[in-house]
Design a protein around this motif. Structure first.
Motif, PDB file in Angstrom:
ATOM      1  N   UNK A 193      44.389 -44.301 -72.588  1.00 42.98           N
ATOM      2  CA  UNK A 193      43.869 -44.025 -73.932  1.00 42.98           C
ATOM      3  C   UNK A 193      44.977 -44.086 -74.978  1.00 42.98           C
ATOM      4  N   UNK A 194      46.114 -43.475 -74.677  1.00 39.38           N
ATOM      5  CA  UNK A 194      47.219 -43.483 -75.647  1.00 39.38           C
ATOM      6  C   UNK A 194      47.757 -44.896 -75.855  1.00 39.38           C
ATOM      7  N   UNK A 195      47.855 -45.640 -74.773  1.00 38.24           N
ATOM      8  CA  UNK A 195      48.352 -47.011 -74.900  1.00 38.24           C
ATOM      9  C   UNK A 195      47.433 -47.830 -75.800  1.00 38.24           C
ATOM     10  N   UNK A 196      46.137 -47.764 -75.542  1.00 37.32           N
ATOM     11  CA  UNK A 196      45.179 -48.533 -76.349  1.00 37.32           C
ATOM     12  C   UNK A 196      45.275 -48.132 -77.814  1.00 37.32           C
ATOM     13  N   UNK A 197      45.316 -46.825 -78.064  1.00 38.07           N
ATOM     14  CA  UNK A 197      45.339 -46.353 -79.452  1.00 38.07           C
ATOM     15  C   UNK A 197      46.606 -46.778 -80.176  1.00 38.07           C
ATOM     16  N   UNK A 198      47.754 -46.606 -79.538  1.00 39.68           N
ATOM     17  CA  UNK A 198      49.011 -46.893 -80.229  1.00 39.68           C
ATOM     18  C   UNK A 198      49.287 -48.393 -80.330  1.00 39.68           C
ATOM     19  N   UNK A 199      48.832 -49.162 -79.364  1.00 38.24           N
ATOM     20  CA  UNK A 199      48.955 -50.622 -79.482  1.00 38.24           C
ATOM     21  C   UNK A 199      48.112 -51.113 -80.653  1.00 38.24           C
ATOM     22  N   UNK A 200      46.889 -50.589 -80.784  1.00 38.83           N
ATOM     23  CA  UNK A 200      46.026 -50.983 -81.900  1.00 38.83           C
ATOM     24  C   UNK A 200      46.609 -50.542 -83.239  1.00 38.83           C
ATOM     25  N   UNK A 201      47.091 -49.292 -83.303  1.00 39.84           N
ATOM     26  CA  UNK A 201      47.670 -48.785 -84.554  1.00 39.84           C
ATOM     27  C   UNK A 201      48.895 -49.594 -84.961  1.00 39.84           C
ATOM     28  N   UNK A 202      49.708 -49.977 -83.976  1.00 37.50           N
ATOM     29  CA  UNK A 202      50.899 -50.758 -84.281  1.00 37.50           C
ATOM     30  C   UNK A 202      50.525 -52.120 -84.835  1.00 37.50           C
ATOM     31  N   UNK A 203      49.505 -52.753 -84.254  1.00 38.49           N
ATOM     32  CA  UNK A 203      49.133 -54.082 -84.727  1.00 38.49           C
ATOM     33  C   UNK A 203      48.548 -54.017 -86.137  1.00 38.49           C
ATOM     34  N   UNK A 204      47.755 -52.989 -86.402  1.00 30.35           N
ATOM     35  CA  UNK A 204      47.209 -52.828 -87.754  1.00 30.35           C
ATOM     36  C   UNK A 204      48.333 -52.599 -88.754  1.00 30.35           C
ATOM     37  N   UNK A 205      49.324 -51.771 -88.359  1.00 27.48           N
ATOM     38  CA  UNK A 205      50.462 -51.497 -89.244  1.00 27.48           C
ATOM     39  C   UNK A 205      51.260 -52.759 -89.535  1.00 27.48           C
ATOM     40  N   UNK A 212      43.897 -58.162 -80.530  1.00 26.52           N
ATOM     41  CA  UNK A 212      44.584 -59.405 -80.215  1.00 26.52           C
ATOM     42  C   UNK A 212      45.577 -59.208 -79.080  1.00 26.52           C
ATOM     43  N   UNK A 213      46.037 -57.994 -78.891  1.00 22.86           N
ATOM     44  CA  UNK A 213      46.950 -57.676 -77.798  1.00 22.86           C
ATOM     45  C   UNK A 213      46.157 -57.123 -76.629  1.00 22.86           C
ATOM     46  N   UNK A 214      46.591 -57.430 -75.451  1.00 24.46           N
ATOM     47  CA  UNK A 214      45.872 -57.027 -74.251  1.00 24.46           C
ATOM     48  C   UNK A 214      46.620 -55.908 -73.543  1.00 24.46           C
ATOM     49  N   UNK A 215      45.929 -54.816 -73.251  1.00 28.85           N
ATOM     50  CA  UNK A 215      46.489 -53.704 -72.481  1.00 28.85           C
ATOM     51  C   UNK A 215      45.858 -53.744 -71.095  1.00 28.85           C
ATOM     52  N   UNK A 216      46.679 -53.713 -70.070  1.00 29.64           N
ATOM     53  CA  UNK A 216      46.152 -53.821 -68.710  1.00 29.64           C
ATOM     54  C   UNK A 216      46.786 -52.776 -67.803  1.00 29.64           C
ATOM     55  N   UNK A 217      46.105 -52.519 -66.703  1.00 35.80           N
ATOM     56  CA  UNK A 217      46.669 -51.678 -65.649  1.00 35.80           C
ATOM     57  C   UNK A 217      47.078 -52.597 -64.513  1.00 35.80           C
ATOM     58  N   UNK A 218      48.366 -52.589 -64.202  1.00 30.22           N
ATOM     59  CA  UNK A 218      48.886 -53.496 -63.180  1.00 30.22           C
ATOM     60  C   UNK A 218      48.642 -52.969 -61.775  1.00 30.22           C
ATOM     61  N   UNK A 219      48.333 -51.685 -61.675  1.00 29.65           N
ATOM     62  CA  UNK A 219      48.133 -51.056 -60.370  1.00 29.65           C
ATOM     63  C   UNK A 219      48.931 -49.771 -60.288  1.00 29.65           C
ATOM     64  N   UNK A 220      48.426 -48.787 -59.552  1.00 30.02           N
ATOM     65  CA  UNK A 220      49.132 -47.511 -59.439  1.00 30.02           C
ATOM     66  C   UNK A 220      49.326 -46.884 -60.804  1.00 30.02           C
ATOM     67  N   UNK A 221      50.563 -46.511 -61.099  1.00 28.79           N
ATOM     68  CA  UNK A 221      50.895 -45.877 -62.377  1.00 28.79           C
ATOM     69  C   UNK A 221      51.693 -46.830 -63.260  1.00 28.79           C
ATOM     70  N   UNK A 222      51.377 -48.116 -63.185  1.00 29.93           N
ATOM     71  CA  UNK A 222      52.070 -49.102 -64.002  1.00 29.93           C
ATOM     72  C   UNK A 222      51.073 -49.867 -64.866  1.00 29.93           C
ATOM     73  N   UNK A 223      51.431 -50.042 -66.135  1.00 32.87           N
ATOM     74  CA  UNK A 223      50.590 -50.719 -67.097  1.00 32.87           C
ATOM     75  C   UNK A 223      51.362 -51.894 -67.702  1.00 32.87           C
ATOM     76  N   UNK A 224      50.659 -52.718 -68.467  1.00 34.39           N
ATOM     77  CA  UNK A 224      51.306 -53.826 -69.161  1.00 34.39           C
ATOM     78  C   UNK A 224      50.634 -54.028 -70.511  1.00 34.39           C
ATOM     79  N   UNK A 225      51.411 -54.519 -71.465  1.00 27.79           N
ATOM     80  CA  UNK A 225      50.891 -54.922 -72.770  1.00 27.79           C
ATOM     81  C   UNK A 225      51.316 -56.365 -72.991  1.00 27.79           C
TER      82      UNK A 225
END
Length: 568
Positions: A193-205, A212-225
């Motif tokens: 949730x935090x990743x999605x929100x802050x990635x979106x806020x950053x792009x708007x800023x 336009x940016x993609x947030x994904x879960x790579x597996x376990x406790x690792x994510x990617x943007x």
């Protein structure tokens, strides 16, 4: 809930949106199924439980249609956002909001659909719907992210065509073992949730469209943007810094307050690169970041790989400008007294956000400073900045101690004490509140001269500490030759308290020896309640680490310390 339907209808009408509104949750999925809509709006406010089944059903249909789902949630409803993401929401809007905010959220959802059409024209189109979205977090899967990057790189119209940021959540294995899978899964949803929100806020800023940016879960406790071009490594570094700051704030799960923190690895790629190779380069940068403290950001760039000498020369010139122009920041990490439980002091730590490469690791800064013979000037600059900021702290922090770092090169400088006196006199900061922390990993060639310099500082009221104790080869010589008031156990020794009996005996012996010499002991790297129990049992005096807080800027430190100490 019916009481929200009238307001929601008015807001949609005000924005000339073509829609069909369904109030009954049990009819929502069937209604959506017979339409050709690709954007669904789910109002979960006040009806999280009753709407959950419908939300999951519609979320599955949205994923199948490669659409977007905007979830409206109540700001005070615990777990609402995580539940919305788990149901398949791609966007979340928390109340209260007006017609304009709703319009923006719908526009961003529609933009996400357009972007998916563009990006999924390639390999992603071959993925089944259940392979594109992570079941737990609602984020894109690793396969989805890889396919998207392959499409971006194949297009190759921008340079770089894409930047990949890999993000590892710290302490997750410990949390999973200590609190169980339910709490661990809830925390992963909260991180998403935090990743999605802050990635979106950053792009708007930055003037772009969220989605336009993609947030994904790579597996376990690792994510990617994934950041599509045009984008610079500086853009990625700024976003990484925002993500690190966002994840330094505590998480609530299962009635517990948990500190996690993240580490980030970044890599960029263009036409001719492979998606697999780009993700591997980001993973290599993340691997280097994992070797550092929570919040570490590593950037893997072509210049680092192909021309390290040119890269080093450029960084040296940039560091000179940063020192001259005030381009370095000072943050402060709290130190907690084990006697009172209160924050009694802080350690000043330098941060460098490079205009091109973003937030750089502290080790990079210090290595560049040493190689360019700017190390001494850097030390003078940072100590003066830290002292000046500490002098401006509010009255509630009047008793807070300040520790600043000192290297062997600093102590060898003939003007060391004079520069320190100048900083103290100019700021008015009390000498009795200042501690000099000598980094033990720096070999002091002339112990007698260093001891004389430190003794003079100590005689004036300044305290002396030996930092990172246990990492060098001259520990006992330093204890014998330097006028020490405090010893800081390196985090590796703190971890040894959880090791075998031999490790524990050695650490306890060090603490007992220090106490017999009248030297206080601070344990570094305390990240869990278990760590805290062990350093208490070892009779340490203070602790420092992520269990209390990461390094904070002056404003955040003041608010955090006042709140922490007021609770005791």
């Amino acid at each position: 809930m019916p009481r929200y339907a009238r307001d929601l209808r008015a807001q949609l009408d005000a924005n000339a949106v073509t829609y069909e509104l369904v109030v009954r949750a049990d009819a929502a999925a069937a209604t959506f199924a017979r339409t050709k809509a690709r954007v669904a709006l789910i109002d979960l406010r006040g009806a999280l439980a009753t709407a959950s089944i419908a939300a999951h059903e519609i979320g599955a249909q949205v994923a199948e249609r490669r659409g977007a789902m905007l979830a409206l949630v109540g700001r005070g409803e615990a777990g609402a956002t995580a539940a919305a993401l788990a149901a398949g929401a791609t966007h979340v809007l928390a109340s209260p909001f007006g017609a304009a905010e709703l319009a923006d959220a719908l526009r961003l959802a529609a933009r996400a659909v357009d972007r998916l059409d563009e990006a999924l024209a390639g390999r992603v189109s071959m993925l089944p719907a259940d392979a594109r979205r992570d079941a737990l977090t609602g984020l894109a899967t690793a396969d989805h992210a890889l396919a998207w990057v392959a499409t971006l790189l194949a297009d190759g119209t921008e340079s770089p065509a894409a930047v990949v940021m890999r993000i590892a959540v710290g302490r997750f294995g410990q949390i999973n073992s200590a609190y169980g899978a339910i709490v661990a899964d809830t925390l992963l949803q909260a991180v998403a949730e935090r990743l999605v929100r802050h990635v979106a806020e950053d792009e708007i800023a930055e003037g772009g469209d969220a989605g336009a940016r993609l947030v994904s879960r790579m597996g376990g406790a690792e994510f990617a943007v994934v950041m599509p071009g045009p984008v610079t490594l500086a853009d990625a570094g700024r976003l990484a810094s925002r993500i690190v700051a966002a994840c330094e704030a505590p998480f609530a799960a299962g009635g517990r307050v948990v500190y996690l923190g993240v580490r980030v690895g970044i890599a960029s790629g263009g036409a001719g690169d492979g998606a697999d190779a780009l993700f591997r380069r980001a993973a290599a940068a993340l691997s280097r970041a994992r070797a550092g403290a929570p919040g570490e950001i590593e950037i893997n760039t072509d210049i680092l790989d192909t021309d390290p000498l040119a890269h080093r020369a450029a960084l040296e010139a940039d560091l000179r400008r940063a020192i001259a122009d005030g381009g370095l920041d000072v943050h402060f990490q709290p130190q907690v007294s084990l006697d009172t439980g209160k924050i009694a002091g802080v350690e000043a730590l330098v941060r460098w956000t490079h205009p091109e490469f973003g937030a750089l690791p502290v080790e990079t800064l210090l290595d560049v400073a040493a190689a360019s013979e700017y190390g001494t000037r850097l030390g003078v600059h940072i100590r003066a900045r830290a002292i000046a900021e500490a002098a401006k702290w509010p009255a509630a922090l009047a008793d807070l101690k300040l520790a600043v770092n000192v290297t062997a090169g600093d102590l060898a400088a003939p003007d060391f004490n004079r520069d320190l006196d100048a900083a103290l006199n100019e700021s008015g900061f009390e000498r009795s509140r200042l501690t000099l922390e000598i980094t033990e990993s720096d070999l002091i060639e002339n112990l007698d001269a260093a001891g004389t310099t430190l003794a003079a500082a100590q005689a004036s009221g300044i305290r002396i500490a030996l930092d990172d104790f246990g990492t060098g080869y001259s520990s006992l010589s330093y204890l014998k030759s330097l006028p020490l008031d405090c010893l800081k156990l390196d985090k590796r020794l703190t971890r040894d308290l959880a090791g075998n009996a031999r490790d524990r005996i050695i650490v306890r012996g060090i603490v007992d020896m220090a106490r017999a010499l009248g030297i206080r002991v601070t344990a570094e790297g305390v990240e869990t309640e278990t760590d805290l129990d062990r350093v208490k049992a070892a009779l340490c005096d203070c602790y420092q680490g992520y269990l209390c807080a990461p390094a904070l800027d002056s404003a955040a430190l003041a608010a955090f310390t006042i709140d922490w100490n007021s609770r005791l």
